[in-house]
Design an enzyme around this catalytic site. Structure first.
Site, PDB file in Angstrom:
ATOM      1  N   GLU A 167      48.844  54.165  46.710  1.00 34.59           N
ATOM      2  CA  GLU A 167      48.683  53.268  45.614  1.00 34.59           C
ATOM      3  C   GLU A 167      48.007  52.402  45.246  1.00 34.59           C
ATOM      4  O   GLU A 167      47.973  52.027  44.851  1.00 34.59           O
ATOM      5  CB  GLU A 167      49.146  51.687  46.183  1.00 34.59           C
ATOM      6  CG  GLU A 167      51.383  51.557  47.415  1.00 34.59           C
ATOM      7  CD  GLU A 167      51.567  50.389  48.166  1.00 34.59           C
ATOM      8  OE1 GLU A 167      50.335  49.650  48.488  1.00 34.59           O
ATOM      9  OE2 GLU A 167      52.374  50.783  48.456  1.00 34.59           O
ATOM     10  N   PRO A 168      47.503  53.633  43.612  1.00 33.15           N
ATOM     11  CA  PRO A 168      46.152  53.225  43.317  1.00 33.15           C
ATOM     12  C   PRO A 168      46.551  52.505  42.058  1.00 33.15           C
ATOM     13  O   PRO A 168      47.769  53.287  41.376  1.00 33.15           O
ATOM     14  CB  PRO A 168      45.640  54.316  43.163  1.00 33.15           C
ATOM     15  CG  PRO A 168      46.328  55.629  43.148  1.00 33.15           C
ATOM     16  CD  PRO A 168      47.344  55.298  44.051  1.00 33.15           C
ATOM     17  N   GLY A 169      46.157  51.577  41.614  1.00 34.34           N
ATOM     18  CA  GLY A 169      45.741  51.013  39.921  1.00 34.34           C
ATOM     19  C   GLY A 169      45.279  51.866  38.733  1.00 34.34           C
ATOM     20  O   GLY A 169      44.417  52.186  38.474  1.00 34.34           O
ATOM     21  N   ARG A 170      44.120  50.524  39.443  1.00 36.85           N
ATOM     22  CA  ARG A 170      42.699  50.335  39.419  1.00 36.85           C
ATOM     23  C   ARG A 170      42.104  51.994  38.714  1.00 36.85           C
ATOM     24  O   ARG A 170      41.814  52.273  37.640  1.00 36.85           O
ATOM     25  CB  ARG A 170      41.298  49.677  39.632  1.00 36.85           C
ATOM     26  CG  ARG A 170      40.749  49.560  39.134  1.00 36.85           C
ATOM     27  CD  ARG A 170      39.593  48.523  39.577  1.00 36.85           C
ATOM     28  NE  ARG A 170      40.033  47.550  40.680  1.00 36.85           N
ATOM     29  CZ  ARG A 170      39.796  45.971  40.279  1.00 36.85           C
ATOM     30  NH1 ARG A 170      39.032  45.467  39.042  1.00 36.85           N
ATOM     31  NH2 ARG A 170      39.906  45.220  41.436  1.00 36.85           N
ATOM     32  N   ARG A 175      39.095  38.886  33.935  1.00 33.52           N
ATOM     33  CA  ARG A 175      38.347  39.215  35.178  1.00 33.52           C
ATOM     34  C   ARG A 175      37.027  38.560  35.406  1.00 33.52           C
ATOM     35  O   ARG A 175      37.108  37.954  36.264  1.00 33.52           O
ATOM     36  CB  ARG A 175      38.674  40.820  34.912  1.00 33.52           C
ATOM     37  CG  ARG A 175      39.436  41.634  34.747  1.00 33.52           C
ATOM     38  CD  ARG A 175      39.951  42.528  35.261  1.00 33.52           C
ATOM     39  NE  ARG A 175      39.288  42.517  37.052  1.00 33.52           N
ATOM     40  CZ  ARG A 175      38.123  43.271  37.218  1.00 33.52           C
ATOM     41  NH1 ARG A 175      37.224  43.368  36.091  1.00 33.52           N
ATOM     42  NH2 ARG A 175      37.582  43.431  38.607  1.00 33.52           N
ATOM     43  N   TYR A 192      37.279  36.307  38.209  1.00 36.44           N
ATOM     44  CA  TYR A 192      36.574  37.038  39.278  1.00 36.44           C
ATOM     45  C   TYR A 192      34.771  37.041  39.179  1.00 36.44           C
ATOM     46  O   TYR A 192      34.394  38.301  39.834  1.00 36.44           O
ATOM     47  CB  TYR A 192      36.770  38.192  39.412  1.00 36.44           C
ATOM     48  CG  TYR A 192      38.483  37.978  39.283  1.00 36.44           C
ATOM     49  CD1 TYR A 192      39.020  37.970  40.194  1.00 36.44           C
ATOM     50  CD2 TYR A 192      39.228  38.746  38.815  1.00 36.44           C
ATOM     51  CE1 TYR A 192      40.744  37.998  40.726  1.00 36.44           C
ATOM     52  CE2 TYR A 192      40.236  39.604  39.136  1.00 36.44           C
ATOM     53  CZ  TYR A 192      41.578  38.635  39.324  1.00 36.44           C
ATOM     54  OH  TYR A 192      42.551  38.678  39.710  1.00 36.44           O
ATOM     55  N   CYS A 223      39.423  27.365  24.064  1.00 30.85           N
ATOM     56  CA  CYS A 223      38.608  25.999  24.576  1.00 30.85           C
ATOM     57  C   CYS A 223      38.155  25.355  26.189  1.00 30.85           C
ATOM     58  O   CYS A 223      38.715  24.251  26.560  1.00 30.85           O
ATOM     59  CB  CYS A 223      39.779  25.058  23.989  1.00 30.85           C
ATOM     60  SG  CYS A 223      39.499  25.186  21.917  1.00 30.85           S
ATOM     61  N   GLU A 224      37.257  26.547  26.084  1.00 30.17           N
ATOM     62  CA  GLU A 224      37.253  26.195  27.570  1.00 30.17           C
ATOM     63  C   GLU A 224      35.740  26.610  28.366  1.00 30.17           C
ATOM     64  O   GLU A 224      35.342  28.265  26.910  1.00 30.17           O
ATOM     65  CB  GLU A 224      38.274  27.189  28.986  1.00 30.17           C
ATOM     66  CG  GLU A 224      39.819  26.552  29.014  1.00 30.17           C
ATOM     67  CD  GLU A 224      40.024  27.009  30.467  1.00 30.17           C
ATOM     68  OE1 GLU A 224      39.284  27.118  30.710  1.00 30.17           O
ATOM     69  OE2 GLU A 224      41.475  26.554  30.075  1.00 30.17           O
ATOM     70  N   TYR A 254      44.361  45.368  34.903  1.00 31.18           N
ATOM     71  CA  TYR A 254      44.565  44.545  34.751  1.00 31.18           C
ATOM     72  C   TYR A 254      43.874  43.709  33.373  1.00 31.18           C
ATOM     73  O   TYR A 254      42.769  42.629  34.194  1.00 31.18           O
ATOM     74  CB  TYR A 254      43.412  43.845  36.026  1.00 31.18           C
ATOM     75  CG  TYR A 254      43.957  44.214  37.090  1.00 31.18           C
ATOM     76  CD1 TYR A 254      45.248  44.207  38.283  1.00 31.18           C
ATOM     77  CD2 TYR A 254      43.275  45.467  38.377  1.00 31.18           C
ATOM     78  CE1 TYR A 254      45.963  45.043  39.184  1.00 31.18           C
ATOM     79  CE2 TYR A 254      43.827  46.138  39.229  1.00 31.18           C
ATOM     80  CZ  TYR A 254      44.994  45.935  39.865  1.00 31.18           C
ATOM     81  OH  TYR A 254      45.346  46.447  40.708  1.00 31.18           O
TER      82      TYR A 254
HETATM   83  N1  LLP Z   1      48.811  47.952  46.674  1.00 29.96           N
HETATM   84  C1  LLP Z   1      48.870  46.914  46.840  1.00 29.96           C
HETATM   85  C2  LLP Z   1      49.708  46.040  47.885  1.00 29.96           C
HETATM   86  C3  LLP Z   1      48.087  45.568  46.362  1.00 29.96           C
HETATM   87  O1  LLP Z   1      47.881  44.133  45.988  1.00 29.96           O
HETATM   88  C4  LLP Z   1      47.107  46.135  44.878  1.00 29.96           C
HETATM   89  C5  LLP Z   1      46.476  45.116  44.608  1.00 29.96           C
HETATM   90  C6  LLP Z   1      47.476  47.779  44.703  1.00 29.96           C
HETATM   91  C7  LLP Z   1      47.916  48.267  44.972  1.00 29.96           C
HETATM   92  C8  LLP Z   1      46.266  48.255  43.726  1.00 29.96           C
HETATM   93  O2  LLP Z   1      44.934  47.703  43.836  1.00 29.96           O
HETATM   94  P1  LLP Z   1      44.086  49.077  42.789  1.00 29.96           P
HETATM   95  O3  LLP Z   1      44.202  50.311  43.140  1.00 29.96           O
HETATM   96  O4  LLP Z   1      43.892  48.518  41.692  1.00 29.96           O
HETATM   97  O5  LLP Z   1      42.700  48.718  43.644  1.00 29.96           O
HETATM   98  N2  LLP Z   1      43.459  41.379  38.938  1.00 29.96           N
HETATM   99  C9  LLP Z   1      42.291  42.354  40.334  1.00 29.96           C
HETATM  100  C10 LLP Z   1      43.285  42.540  40.889  1.00 29.96           C
HETATM  101  C11 LLP Z   1      44.452  42.962  42.014  1.00 29.96           C
HETATM  102  C12 LLP Z   1      44.674  43.682  42.812  1.00 29.96           C
HETATM  103  C13 LLP Z   1      46.161  42.801  43.625  1.00 29.96           C
HETATM  104  N3  LLP Z   1      46.579  44.011  44.558  1.00 29.96           N
HETATM  105  C14 LLP Z   1      41.613  42.053  39.618  1.00 29.96           C
HETATM  106  O6  LLP Z   1      41.638  42.000  38.151  1.00 29.96           O
HETATM  107  O7  LLP Z   1      40.201  42.899  39.858  1.00 29.96           O
END
Ligand code: LLP
Length: 430
Positions: A279-282, A318, A322, A350-351, A379
């Site tokens: 489940e890659p996102g980033r 971000r 973070y 305004c922060e 994100y």
């Molecule tokens: N699978 C699950 C169950 C997750 O909770 C997440 C991310 C992913 C996959 C994808 O993770 P990735 O491959 O993108 O690392 N907003 C934060 C990141 C929050 C991630 C939440 N869950 C940021 O900007 O760093």
């Protein structure tokens, strides 16, 4: 040099692929998110190729960036989707991703969302990643009411430290996510007894932006052991879903290599002979996008100099949320002998938290010039808000020498379209 092949200086101008960012700024205005198609393809293919000898489903974590054009492109390359809400499920399907490639995660699924996922297509989705016993019971009840059995993986919390920011660490015992490794067999037995469920898999996700492979390795080892125990207890485990989390380079970090990650899968997970979901996102979209912005003012205050941008924390939260680092580059290439001086780079919100960078060494920048905030593919737009009644920034997709607006900037009418003057409803009877 940006270090990113898709966003490089050509003839003194920072470009997205072959399109100068200044052209996009003129055509679309700023702030605007700019994405590279080639980058998306490259990232997807690099992971797919590294895993090509294994039965891997790359289920893109939609939450990272849910723009339909991006989803469609990733879907066309073969990606499935990891969704965490009914909204994301509908977006993935709208983008043409088959329900059989969609996995539904999240700690707080509602009855309505379960219904939607069970009815998706004609077949329902590939898998529900369930995080608690009450959720198991509700899902069984909803599936039974439809006369079907929901395919279920339990999300296991392995109590492994992902060594990332505390707000995006998810696999420690104190986090709200998953079912403890220790109780896994017991909860699987319960799932197997419920009439509306079909136990098919195991899920784990320990956190996001992992820069080391060791926590993955530790987790994969634990999961492989658990699958053995579950099978011995009679569960038919067909899919292991290892979540996302692969980190990317924001500054000068060394991000893990897809090939090394794949080697861990090959070593610990492939021998289990089941489908592997990731489940890659980033990893897929983070460095495929940037936030294009203009310097509204250069403010020389008593103690420091501020570059005040037209992008704010509502466009990219971000750094505020973070303490995240994003590289910031002038769109017009600075002279090679330009002296760098520290500036604070801030937004108009305004922060005081609306700060992208403090004491960042920058070449001289004048008001009206454009800057690119890098690594804003993940994100960023997906976490944006209209705080301060600021319109969501438009999204632009680049392909070679062409670009297209894939989300326009909303007008004030768009921004207030859901509001209405009060029509009072009376509780009084008769
Ligand atoms: N699978 C699950 C169950 C997750 O909770 C997440 C991310 C992913 C996959 C994808 O993770 P990735 O491959 O993108 O690392 N907003 C934060 C990141 C929050 C991630 C939440 N869950 C940021 O900007 O760093």
């Amino acid at each position: 040099m940006t270090g990113l092949p898709w966003f490089a200086y050509r003839d003194g101008a920072l470009c997205a692929e072959a399109v100068p960012l200044s052209r996009i700024a003129e055509a679309v205005g700023t702030p605007a998110y700019v994405y590279s198609t080639a980058a998306l393809t490259d990232r997807y293919e690099s992971l797919a190729k590294a895993c090509a000898d294994m039965p891997v489903l790359i289920a893109y974590a939609t939450k990272a960036n849910a723009n339909l054009a991006l989803l469609r492109h990733l879907g066309s390359l073969g990606a499935g989707a990891d969704v965490v809400s009914g909204g994301e499920l509908q977006l993935a399907m709208k983008a043409g991703i088959a329900p059989s490639k969609i996995i539904f995660a999240g700690v707080g699924k509602t009855r309505e969302e379960m219904m939607l996922a069970l009815k998706a297509g004609n077949t329902g989705i590939a898998q529900f990643n369930v995080e608690s016993e009450p959720e198991l019971h509700l899902l069984s009840e909803v599936a039974s009411s439809l006369g079907v059995r929901a395919p279920v993986a339990l999300r296991i919390n392995p109590d492994v430290d992902a060594k990332t920011h505390k707000k995006i660490t998810t696999g420690k015992a104190e986090n709200k996510f998953g079912i403890s490794y220790r109780r896994a067999l017991e909860v699987y037995a319960e799932a197997a007894r419920l009439p509306g469920l079909k136990v098919t898999g195991v899920h784990v996700h320990i956190g996001s932006q992992l820069l080391e492979l060791a926590p993955f390795e530790q987790t994969f080892q634990l999961i492989a052991e658990l699958v053995g125990e579950l099978r011995a207890a009679g569960h038919d485990i067909r899919r292991v879903d290892l979540g996302g989390g692969l980190g990317i380079r924001y500054d000068d970090e060394t991000a893990p290599d897809a090939a090394d990650y794949a080697a861990l899968l090959r070593r610990y997970i492939a021998p289990l002979n089941c489908e592997i979901a990731l489940e890659p996102g980033r990893y897929l979209v983070g460095n495929a996008g940037l936030l294009l912005t203009r310097v509204n003012f250069v403010k020389r205050a008593e103690e420091k100099t501020f570059l005040i941008l037209d992008a704010g924390m509502n466009d990219l939260v971000r750094p505020a949320m973070y303490e995240a680092f994003h590289r910031i580059l002038p769109v017009k290439a600075p002279n090679s002998d330009a002296a760098l001086a520290p500036v604070d780079i801030v937004g108009p919100v305004c922060e005081t938290g609306d700060t992208f960078a403090e004491a960042r060494p920058m070449p001289p920048v004048k008001h009206g010039e454009f800057l690119a905030i890098l690594s804003a593919g993940a994100y960023s737009s997906s976490m944006a808000s209209m705080y301060n009644a600021r319109p969501l920034a438009p999204e632009v997709l680049v392909r070679g020498a062409e670009f297209a607006i894939v989300r326009r900037r909303p007008s004030i009418e768009d921004m207030t379209a859901l509001e209405m003057p009060p029509t009072w409803r009376s509780e009084a009877k008769g």
